[in-house]
Scaffold this motif. Structure first.
Motif, PDB file in Angstrom:
ATOM      1  N   MET A   1       0.783  -1.164  -0.118  1.00  0.00           N
ATOM      2  CA  MET A   1      -0.048  -0.006   0.005  1.00  0.00           C
ATOM      3  C   MET A   1       0.867   1.203  -0.165  1.00  0.00           C
ATOM      4  O   MET A   1       0.414   2.130  -0.595  1.00  0.00           O
ATOM      5  CB  MET A   1      -0.889   0.013   1.526  1.00  0.00           C
ATOM      6  CG  MET A   1      -1.989  -1.142   1.335  1.00  0.00           C
ATOM      7  SD  MET A   1      -3.220  -0.842   2.426  1.00  0.00           S
ATOM      8  CE  MET A   1      -3.987   0.930   2.210  1.00  0.00           C
ATOM      9  N   LEU A   2       2.105   1.166   0.333  1.00  0.00           N
ATOM     10  CA  LEU A   2       2.942   2.291   0.537  1.00  0.00           C
ATOM     11  C   LEU A   2       3.796   2.374  -0.706  1.00  0.00           C
ATOM     12  O   LEU A   2       4.067   3.751  -1.013  1.00  0.00           O
ATOM     13  CB  LEU A   2       3.769   2.372   1.929  1.00  0.00           C
ATOM     14  CG  LEU A   2       2.981   2.199   3.289  1.00  0.00           C
ATOM     15  CD1 LEU A   2       4.042   2.106   4.387  1.00  0.00           C
ATOM     16  CD2 LEU A   2       2.551   3.493   3.441  1.00  0.00           C
ATOM     17  N   VAL A   3       4.050   1.441  -1.367  1.00  0.00           N
ATOM     18  CA  VAL A   3       4.996   1.525  -2.354  1.00  0.00           C
ATOM     19  C   VAL A   3       4.233   1.467  -3.798  1.00  0.00           C
ATOM     20  O   VAL A   3       4.695   2.457  -4.829  1.00  0.00           O
ATOM     21  CB  VAL A   3       5.942   0.085  -2.327  1.00  0.00           C
ATOM     22  CG1 VAL A   3       6.570  -0.103  -3.871  1.00  0.00           C
ATOM     23  CG2 VAL A   3       6.953   0.123  -1.061  1.00  0.00           C
ATOM     24  N   LEU A   4       3.183   0.744  -3.883  1.00  0.00           N
ATOM     25  CA  LEU A   4       2.523   0.836  -5.055  1.00  0.00           C
ATOM     26  C   LEU A   4       2.270   2.086  -5.814  1.00  0.00           C
ATOM     27  O   LEU A   4       2.220   2.376  -7.035  1.00  0.00           O
ATOM     28  CB  LEU A   4       1.177  -0.135  -5.240  1.00  0.00           C
ATOM     29  CG  LEU A   4       1.527  -1.517  -5.002  1.00  0.00           C
ATOM     30  CD1 LEU A   4       0.202  -2.361  -4.845  1.00  0.00           C
ATOM     31  CD2 LEU A   4       2.203  -2.035  -6.263  1.00  0.00           C
ATOM     32  N   PRO A   5       1.619   3.069  -4.707  1.00  0.00           N
ATOM     33  CA  PRO A   5       1.369   4.386  -5.441  1.00  0.00           C
ATOM     34  C   PRO A   5       2.483   5.082  -6.028  1.00  0.00           C
ATOM     35  O   PRO A   5       2.216   5.982  -6.750  1.00  0.00           O
ATOM     36  CB  PRO A   5       0.678   5.143  -4.125  1.00  0.00           C
ATOM     37  CG  PRO A   5      -0.052   3.961  -3.422  1.00  0.00           C
ATOM     38  CD  PRO A   5       1.050   2.697  -3.594  1.00  0.00           C
ATOM     39  N   ARG A   6       3.731   4.951  -5.323  1.00  0.00           N
ATOM     40  CA  ARG A   6       4.873   5.578  -6.015  1.00  0.00           C
ATOM     41  C   ARG A   6       5.209   4.926  -7.290  1.00  0.00           C
ATOM     42  O   ARG A   6       5.858   5.765  -8.238  1.00  0.00           O
ATOM     43  CB  ARG A   6       5.876   5.267  -4.850  1.00  0.00           C
ATOM     44  CG  ARG A   6       5.654   6.087  -3.702  1.00  0.00           C
ATOM     45  CD  ARG A   6       6.693   6.119  -2.537  1.00  0.00           C
ATOM     46  NE  ARG A   6       6.650   6.574  -1.360  1.00  0.00           N
ATOM     47  CZ  ARG A   6       7.393   6.649  -0.398  1.00  0.00           C
ATOM     48  NH1 ARG A   6       8.569   6.296  -0.710  1.00  0.00           N
ATOM     49  NH2 ARG A   6       7.194   7.269   0.761  1.00  0.00           N
ATOM     50  N   LEU A   7       4.828   3.806  -7.390  1.00  0.00           N
ATOM     51  CA  LEU A   7       5.213   3.102  -8.821  1.00  0.00           C
ATOM     52  C   LEU A   7       4.134   3.564  -9.940  1.00  0.00           C
ATOM     53  O   LEU A   7       4.615   3.905 -11.010  1.00  0.00           O
ATOM     54  CB  LEU A   7       5.072   1.456  -8.591  1.00  0.00           C
ATOM     55  CG  LEU A   7       6.073   0.914  -7.685  1.00  0.00           C
ATOM     56  CD1 LEU A   7       6.086  -0.518  -7.758  1.00  0.00           C
ATOM     57  CD2 LEU A   7       7.628   1.724  -8.031  1.00  0.00           C
ATOM     58  N   HIS A   8       3.006   3.751  -9.478  1.00  0.00           N
ATOM     59  CA  HIS A   8       1.918   4.130 -10.572  1.00  0.00           C
ATOM     60  C   HIS A   8       0.643   4.504  -9.642  1.00  0.00           C
ATOM     61  O   HIS A   8       0.084   3.773  -8.852  1.00  0.00           O
ATOM     62  CB  HIS A   8       1.467   2.998 -11.233  1.00  0.00           C
ATOM     63  CG  HIS A   8       0.763   3.282 -12.540  1.00  0.00           C
ATOM     64  ND1 HIS A   8      -0.680   3.731 -12.384  1.00  0.00           N
ATOM     65  CD2 HIS A   8       0.832   3.477 -13.724  1.00  0.00           C
ATOM     66  CE1 HIS A   8      -1.201   4.183 -13.537  1.00  0.00           C
ATOM     67  NE2 HIS A   8      -0.120   3.997 -14.403  1.00  0.00           N
ATOM     68  N   ARG A   9       0.516   5.837  -9.838  1.00  0.00           N
ATOM     69  CA  ARG A   9      -0.750   6.583  -8.876  1.00  0.00           C
ATOM     70  C   ARG A   9      -1.887   5.756  -9.329  1.00  0.00           C
ATOM     71  O   ARG A   9      -3.093   5.943  -8.434  1.00  0.00           O
ATOM     72  CB  ARG A   9      -0.679   7.952  -9.149  1.00  0.00           C
ATOM     73  CG  ARG A   9       0.645   8.446  -8.600  1.00  0.00           C
ATOM     74  CD  ARG A   9       0.466  10.107  -8.801  1.00  0.00           C
ATOM     75  NE  ARG A   9      -0.683  10.643  -8.040  1.00  0.00           N
ATOM     76  CZ  ARG A   9      -1.067  11.954  -8.008  1.00  0.00           C
ATOM     77  NH1 ARG A   9      -0.539  12.985  -8.735  1.00  0.00           N
ATOM     78  NH2 ARG A   9      -1.997  12.152  -7.015  1.00  0.00           N
ATOM     79  N   GLY A  10      -2.212   5.308 -10.423  1.00  0.00           N
ATOM     80  CA  GLY A  10      -3.593   4.692 -10.835  1.00  0.00           C
ATOM     81  C   GLY A  10      -3.999   3.409 -10.251  1.00  0.00           C
ATOM     82  O   GLY A  10      -4.958   2.746 -10.310  1.00  0.00           O
ATOM     83  N   LEU A  11      -2.920   2.793  -9.611  1.00  0.00           N
ATOM     84  CA  LEU A  11      -2.990   1.429  -9.349  1.00  0.00           C
ATOM     85  C   LEU A  11      -3.900   1.289  -7.937  1.00  0.00           C
ATOM     86  O   LEU A  11      -3.733   2.372  -6.901  1.00  0.00           O
ATOM     87  CB  LEU A  11      -1.632   0.670  -8.546  1.00  0.00           C
ATOM     88  CG  LEU A  11      -0.754   0.228 -10.027  1.00  0.00           C
ATOM     89  CD1 LEU A  11       0.279  -0.366  -9.578  1.00  0.00           C
ATOM     90  CD2 LEU A  11      -1.732  -0.897 -10.577  1.00  0.00           C
ATOM     91  N   PRO A  12      -5.069   0.713  -7.912  1.00  0.00           N
ATOM     92  CA  PRO A  12      -5.902   0.410  -6.309  1.00  0.00           C
ATOM     93  C   PRO A  12      -5.142  -0.298  -5.326  1.00  0.00           C
ATOM     94  O   PRO A  12      -5.063  -1.620  -5.470  1.00  0.00           O
ATOM     95  CB  PRO A  12      -7.180  -0.501  -7.106  1.00  0.00           C
ATOM     96  CG  PRO A  12      -6.562  -1.147  -8.304  1.00  0.00           C
ATOM     97  CD  PRO A  12      -5.615  -0.365  -8.857  1.00  0.00           C
ATOM     98  N   ALA A  13      -4.157   0.315  -4.786  1.00  0.00           N
ATOM     99  CA  ALA A  13      -3.074  -0.236  -3.999  1.00  0.00           C
ATOM    100  C   ALA A  13      -3.662  -1.199  -3.018  1.00  0.00           C
ATOM    101  O   ALA A  13      -3.080  -2.192  -2.723  1.00  0.00           O
ATOM    102  CB  ALA A  13      -2.350   1.078  -3.201  1.00  0.00           C
ATOM    103  N   SER A  14      -4.562  -0.738  -2.190  1.00  0.00           N
ATOM    104  CA  SER A  14      -5.156  -1.328  -1.282  1.00  0.00           C
ATOM    105  C   SER A  14      -5.887  -2.809  -1.749  1.00  0.00           C
ATOM    106  O   SER A  14      -5.638  -3.885  -1.091  1.00  0.00           O
ATOM    107  CB  SER A  14      -6.407  -0.662  -0.368  1.00  0.00           C
ATOM    108  OG  SER A  14      -7.579  -0.391  -1.261  1.00  0.00           O
ATOM    109  N   LEU A  15      -6.438  -2.901  -2.863  1.00  0.00           N
ATOM    110  CA  LEU A  15      -7.184  -3.980  -3.540  1.00  0.00           C
ATOM    111  C   LEU A  15      -5.923  -5.021  -4.073  1.00  0.00           C
ATOM    112  O   LEU A  15      -5.953  -6.415  -3.675  1.00  0.00           O
ATOM    113  CB  LEU A  15      -7.842  -3.615  -4.664  1.00  0.00           C
ATOM    114  CG  LEU A  15      -8.710  -4.847  -5.075  1.00  0.00           C
ATOM    115  CD1 LEU A  15      -9.749  -5.279  -4.069  1.00  0.00           C
ATOM    116  CD2 LEU A  15      -9.534  -4.465  -6.550  1.00  0.00           C
ATOM    117  N   VAL A  16      -4.932  -4.301  -4.628  1.00  0.00           N
ATOM    118  CA  VAL A  16      -3.974  -5.117  -5.054  1.00  0.00           C
ATOM    119  C   VAL A  16      -3.162  -5.727  -3.966  1.00  0.00           C
ATOM    120  O   VAL A  16      -2.674  -7.033  -3.953  1.00  0.00           O
ATOM    121  CB  VAL A  16      -2.813  -4.317  -5.892  1.00  0.00           C
ATOM    122  CG1 VAL A  16      -1.746  -5.419  -6.093  1.00  0.00           C
ATOM    123  CG2 VAL A  16      -3.450  -3.834  -7.087  1.00  0.00           C
ATOM    124  N   ALA A  17      -3.037  -4.950  -2.620  1.00  0.00           N
ATOM    125  CA  ALA A  17      -2.035  -5.474  -1.504  1.00  0.00           C
ATOM    126  C   ALA A  17      -3.187  -6.755  -0.763  1.00  0.00           C
ATOM    127  O   ALA A  17      -2.407  -7.663  -0.470  1.00  0.00           O
ATOM    128  CB  ALA A  17      -2.068  -4.454  -0.545  1.00  0.00           C
TER     129      ALA A  17
END
Length: 544
Positions: free
Chosen positions: A188-204
């Motif tokens: 959740m902390l790393v994914l938004p830095r890689l791509h802001r459009g990724l739904p970080a919580s769902l992917v995590a």
């Protein structure tokens, strides 16, 4: 016709939507984005409240649609929230999960009545330090509530979150649960830095669930979920309503406050962007009340406006209510198409989502601003946050308001004074026997005794006292009575009192409390300071 005209403002209409191509596309994209973000939160808040994951999903769908259609904010997203989960947890512990639906219906009815009574604008009276202290307290409670699931243990229901977290840590730590939380938090902390459009919580959550399945991890799972939605009336009895009365009021107050605050935040976020229409606080309460009633009828939880999801909605380009409706439909599709998969999600994964969410609710910059604004704001902020964690959310708001009111009244009282003033024109021998006092600020119950005592002491030796009242901004009954007592005391000492510049809004109060009757003569009221000074000098000369 007047009744119809009064209710029309609460009803949905064609103006609520923009069906032009660009707006529809923006709403669809925003709705899908928010739906993906809201799914793990709905599951997590449902479980955190004690009502269960199914209740969280039902609330997100049913309340999400109803609030979107009938609410007063064009971009508000509603559903289960962390604050409501905090309030519901002790209710579930005391009365069982079956009580949640009834509390939702009754609480929603109270919010509906508040909106119909046009009480929506009262949220503007909440002081900023109280709002921020309340938010910090909720964030702390959400964090503490997730500790048992994060370490793979359980604690008795109904414990204070701080006590429950301590007992969970003392009971032991599951390495699998902690590892699951760590994976979710890092992603959740790393994914938004890689791509802001990724739904970080769902992917995590998805990564953690797949990893737990492949490793056959011994961690607790969500369990069975509904594969469809159907109305289910809760059991009703007057005894149950009586037992739940306090809980209903607390739920209604929180639903109203949180929803209106969220709508206000959304309105500020949309400034400078594409027009999205005005926010109507009274209609927002009506919509949120209907949403909670509908949610309860389907076995769900009370709903509120969700600040985090609303912010995602706005940042994703939402224009109208269609985006919030789409968000609910996305979650509904999951219920029908993927319930067996969702049931295998580890509880620790959802705990990780809420741990990160709670930390993101805390803005260190905002805390610094509140603390450094003034000593009063810092104390109000700290007291509200501490009471929120240690006692009760609604009690925290009430105590926060009392603390803020105390400091405001103290400031108002300190600003109230009667300054010694000079007489106009060239000085005369009579001036040494004339005392002039210019009132400033407020004469109310918190300051009147001090002010009139100062006047009585400073007027010692004077033959005439002129009280200048044109700059007196606030006067209450206590202040008017104190002023009359001061006039009576001075007149009894042989001092003639002249009043100058009584404002129209104070004239009636001074008359009804008897203050004006204490004057020696009815002609001792003056509109001009020069006239009052001339009369005072003439009186002293005659007395000499």
């Amino acid at each position: 016709m007047s009744v119809l005209g009064g209710t029309r403002e609460f009803l949905p209409g064609r103006a609520d939507y923009d069906l032009r191509g660009p707006a529809v596309r923006a709403d669809l994209l925003a709705g899908i984005t928010v739906g993906v973000v809201a799914l793990p939160l709905a599951l997590a808040f449902g479980i955190s409240s004690g009502a269960g994951a199914a209740a969280g999903l039902v609330t997100a769908v049913v309340a999400g649609i109803v609030a979107a259609v009938f609410g007063g904010s064009p971009v508000q997203v509603s559903g289960p929230t962390g604050a409501m989960a905090v309030v519901l947890a002790p209710i579930v512990a005391a009365h069982g999960p079956s009580s949640v639906a009834l509390v939702s219906i009754l609480g929603g009815a109270l919010v509906l009545v508040a909106g119909a009574a046009r009480l929506g604008r009262l949220v503007g009276f909440l002081p900023w330090p109280v709002v921020e202290g309340f938010t910090l307290g909720i964030a702390c409670i959400i964090f503490l509530q997730q500790v048992p699931a994060a370490v793979g243990t359980t604690v008795p229901a109904g414990l204070n979150p701080l006590v429950g977290a301590g007992k969970a840590l003392a009971a032991g730590v599951s390495g699998w649960a902690v590892a699951t939380v760590a994976v979710v938090a890092v992603l959740m902390l790393v994914l938004p830095r890689l791509h802001r459009g990724l739904p970080a919580s769902l992917v995590a959550v998805a990564v953690a669930a797949v990893g737990a399945e492949l490793a056959h991890a011994p961690v607790a799972r969500i369990g069975n979920l509904p594969s469809s939605l159907a109305p289910a009336l809760p059991s009703f009895s007057f005894g149950a309503v009586h037992d739940l009365a306090g809980a209903v009021v607390a739920v209604a107050a929180l639903a109203a406050i949180e929803s209106l605050l969220s709508a206000r935040v959304a309105a500020t976020m949309t400034r400078g962007g594409p027009p999205v229409g005005p926010t109507r606080p009274d209609r927002e309460l009506v919509g949120q009340g209907l949403a909670s009633i509908a949610s309860g009828l389907f076995g769900g939880m009370p709903a509120t406006g969700a600040i985090a999801r609303t912010a995602v909605n706005v940042r994703s380009g939402a224009r109208t209510r269609l985006a919030a409706v789409v968000h609910a439909l996305v979650i509904l599709a999951v219920i029908y198409a993927a319930a067996p998969l969702v049931s295998r999600i580890p509880l620790a994964a959802l705990a990780g989502v809420l741990l990160v969410t709670s930390l993101r609710m805390v803005s260190l910059a905002t805390i610094r601003e509140v603390v450094h604004a003034s000593r009063a704001s810092a104390i109000t902020f700290a007291v509200t946050a501490i009471v929120t964690v240690a006692a009760d959310l609604i009690l925290a708001v009430e105590i926060g308001l009392l603390v803020a009111a105390f400091f405001a009244l103290r400031h108002l009282a300190r600003a109230a004074r009667a300054r010694r003033d000079d007489l106009p024109g060239p000085p005369t021998p009579a001036d040494e026997h004339i005392a002039v006092f210019r009132f400033e600020g407020a004469m109310f119950w918190g300051a009147s005794e001090r002010v009139v005592t100062d006047i009585a002491a400073a007027a010692d030796g004077a033959l005439v006292v002129i009280l200048r009242l044109s700059r007196l901004h606030l006067l209450d009954a206590t202040g008017a009575k104190a002023l009359g007592d001061a006039i009576e005391e001075l007149e009894a000492r042989g001092v003639t009192v002249l009043l100058k510049g009584i404002q129209d809004q104070h004239q009636h109060l001074l008359a009804t409390t008897g203050a004006l009757a204490k004057l020696r003569h009815g002609n001792h009221l003056f509109a001009s300071f020069d006239d009052a000074a001339a009369h005072a000098r003439s009186h002293v000369q005659r007395a000499g």
